[in-house]
Enzyme design. Structure first.
Site, mmCIF file in Angstrom:
data_model
loop_
_atom_site.group_PDB
_atom_site.id
_atom_site.type_symbol
_atom_site.label_atom_id
_atom_site.label_comp_id
_atom_site.label_asym_id
_atom_site.label_seq_id
_atom_site.Cartn_x
_atom_site.Cartn_y
_atom_site.Cartn_z
ATOM 1 N N GLU A 173 49.659 4.547 29.439
ATOM 2 C CA GLU A 173 50.875 4.557 30.678
ATOM 3 C C GLU A 173 52.369 3.886 29.642
ATOM 4 O O GLU A 173 52.628 3.025 30.315
ATOM 5 C CB GLU A 173 50.917 4.076 32.267
ATOM 6 C CG GLU A 173 50.009 5.087 32.735
ATOM 7 C CD GLU A 173 49.825 4.643 34.524
ATOM 8 O OE1 GLU A 173 49.961 5.302 34.847
ATOM 9 O OE2 GLU A 173 49.467 3.338 34.774
HETATM 10 C C1 ACM Z 1 45.003 3.532 34.550
HETATM 11 O O1 ACM Z 1 44.945 3.917 36.146
HETATM 12 N N1 ACM Z 1 46.113 4.148 34.370
HETATM 13 C C2 ACM Z 1 43.962 3.757 33.400
#
Ligand code: ACM
Length: 740
Positions: A329
């Site tokens: 992310e």
């Molecule tokens: C995640 O759930 N951002 C690995």
């Protein structure tokens, strides 16, 4: 004799040289507490989870009488004697105790190898367990196998007041996957060392073998660093000292559990960036989600010097060969306001943010390689070709597993196993790690979400699964196993046990047992039994729920506790009020207090599960279930006015009053149905007309909260609660329609 005697650490065994095949001198099990039983006392078949590969019972049972002689050979010490001590203490809590009576049966544990690969992917985890009139014999491939055999034996003995015995049986067992993990997020809410040790205890009992700790994120950096002390300055004492980390690692190692640390970089680094802003990339001051977009500056050598120091220090603390560096992310906004990054990318020919990430991670991997560590990362790190040795953790959807494996990576599957989504055990259990369609949104669902809102479409796209050819048998060997994840935005230390268990036990079976062990009815029958056993042995789920109920209604905690048996929290982060406020444009919403009924409500409450089992039995013609169902419904119906009274003046409870009214009405509908069934009549039209809209609404609320992203768009149920008993009441009402 008193239980207290069991707490004394009496040396159990004379220790022989490790690896010696000479049996150790049989020692009287002075801890004892295991009494002879009038043999052959009828007991239901033991409840095992995970289900072993092969189980063959024969008639008879072995009384586990005191004194109980144990011999071990070939197993490392003190590991095996500590394991036998724990086993004895557990058995004493599960069954009744008595004074020693004569010579008891022998427990013989043999490890074929002391196993240099213990606590690694190569650990020798298989075992054979025989119980017959001569005693218990464990023939383990290695120490991990010996621990697993003892875990099975605990479940064979089970729980009860009658003296302990074990059925005659031969079990041949070995895990399907080597990586059977649990990820706990210690950053969003700090989890105490005590709580983590308790999870390790339970993990040993269901043969889970990796505790992955997410130790840093925007909200905190949870390990003491001597090199970078500012990391602790903002933690209000909520971090693990280095001594505590060593203690936890050693504690887990004795129980066959590896501790794999995760320090998430370059995003999810708000805590590092706050402590050491000089290595942070400039953020966007206009960005409402700036805290989520914070990332390290990948264009600065100072960042890499810092990471080399920090990760080097952390690598020295955690002995496991695998070291997780996150990598998930990174937002488009993370580096778009940092001119140095654009200049760096131009100078190095990096054409996209993803290529910048790849460069960053190549530097990080080099730091780990110098320290003999294998890098693990979330599936984003494999967006560009990287060395095949890197372990990829597939999380966004089931396709990610296929992509990681196609890249030649050893792969851990977490897609389908996010316990913070608050889905019932059965839904996670249904997902197989090697099923590339097992978890995600269909293209049609994503398209529909896009039409509902661009934001929803954006959230849905990473979850989209596309048809992929199934894995070949060779590709399947790259799947190391599965790992459930518990992100802790909505989980406090006090809630940890109830949010992990019993679902973790169901997934322990998914990761251990043969692929064809997948019957949801069998799971439903066994899960509450295993849950109770784990609670009896130390999990605090029930105790914490009772404490939360007391805080909610100091004058009537039992009314709240009874209400909580009938409900479940709404799913997929729909209870996350901070997130809701931010999506509504609020920049700094206050932190959510996790003290509401939705926080205390169980996901797979044992009472609701048992009620549903009994409803199925009745629907299948077993009328013995009828009085049990009636007694339960009367309790729930009678509780409704008590809850309403308890709620007065308590806003969190008042918010749940409409749900309480539904529970009352559904209980009444269920009682009407039972009356009809008892009298062999069809449910009258009046009762049917009352039940139908009520059930339709309650079940629609279940449905609405059960798909990712859609759940967030649905109308919020009162107090973020759904009525857990609605499906069982539907079974009763349907069974009453025929008048059979
Ligand atoms: C995640 O759930 N951002 C690995």
């Amino acid at each position: 004799m008193s239980i207290r005697r069991l707490d004394k650490r009496v040396p159990l065994l004379e220790l022989g040289p490790v690896g010696s095949l000479m049996p150790l001198r049989a020692a009287a099990w002075t801890l004892a507490g295991l009494l002879a039983l009038a043999a052959g006392a009828a007991r239901a078949e033991p409840v095992l989870m995970p289900q072993p590969k092969a189980v063959a019972y024969s008639a008879g049972a072995l009384p586990l009488a005191a004194p109980f002689a144990a011999r071990a050979s070939g197993c490392p010490q003190p590991l095996i004697s500590h394991a036998l001590s724990r086993f004895a203490a557990d058995i004493a809590r599960q069954r009744s105790l008595a004074e020693p009576q004569g010579a008891g049966p022998t427990l013989t544990v043999r490890c074929r190898s002391a196993d240099a690969g213990y606590l690694s992917l190569e650990a020798k985890a298989g075992y054979r367990l025989d119980v017959d009139a001569q005693g218990v014999r464990i023939d383990a491939d290695g120490p991990a196998g010996a621990l697993h055999a003892l875990a099975t034996l605990r479940q064979l003995v089970g729980v009860g007041t009658e003296p302990a015995n074990a059925p005659f049986v031969r079990i041949e067992d070995a895990p399907r996957f080597a990586w059977r993990g649990v990820m706990v997020d210690t950053a969003r809410h700090f989890m105490s060392l005590t709580a983590l040790k308790r999870q390790v205890d339970a993990m040993e009992r269901v043969k889970l073998d990796v505790l992955h700790l997410h130790l840093s994120d925007n909200e905190g950096f949870r390990v003491e660093s001597l090199r970078y002390p500012k990391l602790q300055a903002t933690q209000h004492g909520e971090f693990y000292t280095q001594a505590e980390i060593r203690e936890l690692v050693a504690y887990a190692a004795e129980r066959g559990v590896r501790i794999v640390p995760e320090f998430d970089v370059p995003a999810h680094t708000g805590a590092i960036c706050a402590a050491y802003p000089e290595i942070a990339a400039a953020g966007d001051p206009a960005d409402a989600f700036a805290v989520f977009d914070r990332a390290l500056n990948p264009a600065s050598e100072a960042t890499y010097r810092f990471l080399d120091g920090l990760l080097g220090e952390m690598a020295g603390l955690f002995p496991d060969a695998d070291f997780h560096v996150g990598g998930d992310e990174v937002s488009d906004a993370a580096w778009s306001h940092e001119p140095a990054v654009a200049a760096f990318m131009a100078a190095h020919g990096l054409k996209s943010r993803v290529e910048m990430e790849a460069y960053f991670h190549s530097r990080v991997r080099e730091m780990l390689a110098r320290r003999g560590k294998t890098a693990v990362g979330w599936d984003e790190i494999a967006a560009t070709p990287i060395p095949k040795t890197v372990i990829v953790q597939a999380w966004r959807n089931a396709n990610a597993t296929g992509l990681a494996v196609a890249g030649g990576h050893p792969t851990i599957v977490s897609a389908g196993y996010y316990l913070d989504q608050l889905m019932p055990a059965a839904s996670h259990y249904a997902v197989d790690p090697v099923d590339l369609q097992g978890d995600g949104l269909t293209s049609a669902e994503v398209a529909r979400l896009q039409t509902l809102s661009p934001l929803a479409g954006g959230a849905a796209r990473p979850l989209e699964i596309k048809p992929m050819p199934p894995l070949t048998p060779e590709q399947e060997t790259l799947v190391l196993g599965g790992e459930m994840a518990l992100w802790s935005e909505l989980v406090t230390d006090e809630m940890l046990d109830a949010r992990l268990w019993p679902r973790a036990a169901a997934l322990a079976e998914r990761f251990w047992s043969p692929r064809d062990v997948r019957d949801p009815d069998s799971l439903a029958r066994r899960l509450p039994v295993i849950e109770d056993e784990l609670n009896l042995l130390g999990l605090q789920a029930d105790a914490s729920r009772a404490r939360m109920a007391t805080r909610l209604a100091p004058d009537a905690p039992d009314a709240v506790a009874t209400f909580l048996e009938t409900v479940a929290p709404s799913r997929y982060a729909t209870h996350n009020q901070t997130l809701r406020a931010m999506l509504a444009g609020q920049r700094h919403p206050p932190p959510q207090r996790l003290t509401a009924p939705a926080d205390a409500a169980p996901v797979d409450g044992a009472a609701a599960l048992r009620f549903e089992l009994a409803a199925r039995r009745l629907a299948a013609g077993d009328r013995a279930a009828l009085p049990v169902l009636r007694a339960q419904l009367r309790i729930w119906a009678a509780n409704a006015p008590r809850f309403a009274e308890a709620a007065r003046g308590h806003p969190d409870l008042e918010a749940a009053l409409p749900v309480n009214a539904d529970v009352a009405a559904l209980s009444a509908a269920g009682l009407d149905a039972l009356d009809a069934i008892e009298h062999g009549q069809a449910l009258g039209p009046g009762a049917r007309q009352q039940a139908a809209p009520l059930l339709a609404r309650a079940l629609a609320e279940h449905e609405a909260t059960s798909r990712p992203v859609f759940a967030f768009l649905a109308k919020r149920p009162p107090a973020d609660l759904i009525v857990a008993i609605a499906p069982a009441v539907e079974i009763l009402v349907k069974a009453a329609q025929t008048g059979a």
